[in-house]
Write an enzyme that holds these catalytic residues in place. Structure first.
Site, PDB file in Angstrom:
ATOM      1  N   LEU A   1     -87.180  16.818 -23.036  1.00 55.86           N
ATOM      2  CA  LEU A   1     -86.125  17.529 -22.429  1.00 55.86           C
ATOM      3  C   LEU A   1     -85.103  18.521 -23.906  1.00 55.86           C
ATOM      4  CD1 LEU A   1     -84.887  15.542 -20.076  1.00 55.86           C
ATOM      5  CD2 LEU A   1     -86.900  17.126 -19.272  1.00 55.86           C
TER       6      LEU A   1
ATOM      7  N   LYS B   1     -87.691  13.103 -39.055  1.00 56.73           N
ATOM      8  CA  LYS B   1     -86.628  12.619 -38.958  1.00 56.73           C
ATOM      9  C   LYS B   1     -86.162  12.433 -41.277  1.00 56.73           C
ATOM     10  CE  LYS B   1     -84.297  11.870 -34.960  1.00 56.73           C
ATOM     11  NZ  LYS B   1     -83.136  11.699 -34.267  1.00 56.73           N
TER      12      LYS B   1
ATOM     13  N   ASP C   1     -77.285  13.956 -34.996  1.00 51.21           N
ATOM     14  CA  ASP C   1     -76.918  12.633 -33.802  1.00 51.21           C
ATOM     15  C   ASP C   1     -75.674  12.251 -34.694  1.00 51.21           C
ATOM     16  OD1 ASP C   1     -79.406  12.438 -32.730  1.00 51.21           O
ATOM     17  OD2 ASP C   1     -80.198  11.927 -34.233  1.00 51.21           O
TER      18      ASP C   1
ATOM     19  N   ALA D   1     -81.972  -2.192 -36.370  1.00 50.81           N
ATOM     20  CA  ALA D   1     -81.489  -1.695 -37.150  1.00 50.81           C
ATOM     21  C   ALA D   1     -82.131  -0.412 -38.247  1.00 50.81           C
ATOM     22  CB  ALA D   1     -81.594  -2.491 -38.320  1.00 50.81           C
TER      23      ALA D   1
END
Length: 278
Positions: free
Chosen positions: A18, A68, A105, A129
């Site tokens: 989105l 990432k 984030d 984790a």
């Protein structure tokens, strides 16, 4: 602005994202008529060549799974927060054509959790984790958490997270995933695991204190069984949609240098979700 500027979200899979809805609504509301934001499917091994081939019109990239960690290797500069947690969700084009890596984030989590009333010095329980848990741990550090207890399915992953906690100076404990959950009605409970993985905690959530804030990074489907159980106990709820918007706001402002039109971006996200549910 009428000259072409481009940005996109990269990941695999990516069709469900989105992020284009949020960013393009922001461009329209801010009058950035030359800007566009798309979605590109990209595997980890493909990222270096893809980034190297982007033209000067590219202003920024948003990174989702599984990119990432790989994003750090293509950046000429890495922000302290991205370096600390070993992950970046943002690449910003620098004037010399290189890329700067950041992680929005973490400040996004801090913003939404502070907005939900999480106090400084909170006792935090972290479910999972993985990569998102690292961002959550950094957010807990910014919130001056008193202690973080991490429930893990893989002990090795917990050890890696413990190293980060030690670097941050956080009081940190590892708990087995299946251990009794008597302490899980903490000030803040954060679930960073995929949908369905935390469903086994729903019975415990029914006894959580109403003052507890529960944050579930999953937002599709919503509410998750654990979020529904926490809401039934009177807890304040934060969803992955809140984080999706918050981290996008940070990216928007880094890409464009313009203050984000938050209300319009939020409204576009809500409309897109309503359309998907029809």
């Amino acid at each position: 602005m009428t000259h072409e500027r481009r940005a996109a979200v990269l990941g695999k899979p990516i069709a469900h994202s989105l992020s284009p809805v949020i960013h393009n609504a922001g461009y329209a509301a801010a009058g950035l008529t030359g800007w566009s934001y798309g979605a590109i499917e990209c595997a980890e091994a493909e990222l270096p060549d893809l980034v190297a081939g982007l033209g000067p019109e590219w202003a920024g990239l948003s990174l989702t799974m599984p990119l990432k960690e790989a994003a750090l290797a293509v950046a000429g500069e890495v922000s302290p927060v991205a370096a600390a947690i070993g992950a970046a969700n943002t690449l910003v084009r620098r004037p010399d054509g290189s890329w700067a890596a950041d992680n929005t984030d973490v400040p996004g989590m801090v913003d939404v959790l502070t907005g939900a009333g999480v106090p400084a010095g909170a006792e935090v329980v972290l479910l999972g984790a993985g990569g998102t848990a690292r961002a959550a741990l950094a957010a807990a550090d910014h919130l001056a958490a008193r202690r973080v207890t991490c429930r893990v399915r893989r002990p090795a992953a917990g050890v890696e997270l413990a190293r980060l906690a030690d670097t941050l100076g956080l009081r940190f404990e590892i708990a087995d995933w299946a251990a009794p959950a008597e302490r899980d009605g903490a000030d803040l409970v954060i679930s960073t695991v995929p949908k369905g993985a935390a469903d086994g905690f729903t019975a415990a959530a029914r006894s959580w204190r109403p003052e507890t804030v529960f944050f579930d990074v999953v937002y599709d489907p919503w509410p998750t069984p654990l979020a529904a159980a926490a809401a039934a106990a009177g807890c304040r709820i934060v969803s992955g949609l809140d984080l999706l918007l918050a981290q996008a706001i940070g990216q928007f402002e880094q890409f464009t240098g313009v203050s984000a039109p938050v209300s319009e971006m939020r409204s576009a996200l809500a409309a897109a979700l309503a359309a998907r549910s029809m």
